[in-house]
Design a protein around this motif. Structure first.
Motif: not given
Length: 127
Positions: A17-25
């Motif tokens: 499982l991996q988390c990516n922050l893209i702008r407000d998402e």
């Protein structure tokens, strides 16, 4: 999403499982051990909480707790999650499972419960 070695990862069963922050998402993505994407949740910020705008789990990986694990991962990262107002039947069932969990809890606790439930051995958890 492509697998990114530099991101924070958690291991769940035979998935990463991996988390990516893209702008407000906030995107939580599930990869198999070959680093191919098998599911994702796209969360959107709304005030002091987030809600999912999209949840996808590949057909062959459904009904294995993967969507719930991605929600737990987001919760463990400190996000307050609220249910979307529009949900499929699968989404409603996932929320029933998610609400039954006594939060906050750790990935280890969640995986121990799944291990007992499915009688499978989980080799490791990574951060």
């Amino acid at each position: 999403m492509l697998f990114d070695e530099s991101k924070t990862n958690k291991f769940y069963k035979n998935l990463i499982l991996q988390c990516n922050l893209i702008r407000d998402e906030i995107w939580i993505t599930a990869f198999n051990l070959n680093k191919l994407q098998v599911g994702h949740v796209k969360f959107v910020r709304s005030g002091d909480h987030i809600f999912s705008a999209s949840v996808v789990v590949d057909w062959d990986y459904r009904k294995q707790g993967i969507a719930t694990a991605m929600y737990v991962f987001a919760h463990e990262m400190g996000y307050k999650i609220r249910p979307s107002e529009i949900q499929s039947t699968d989404g409603q069932n996932m929320w029933k499972a998610f609400r039954k969990k006594k939060l906050p809890f750790t990935a280890e606790t969640f995986l121990e419960r799944l291990t007992r439930q499915y009688k499978e051995v989980i080799v490791s958890i990574g951060f």
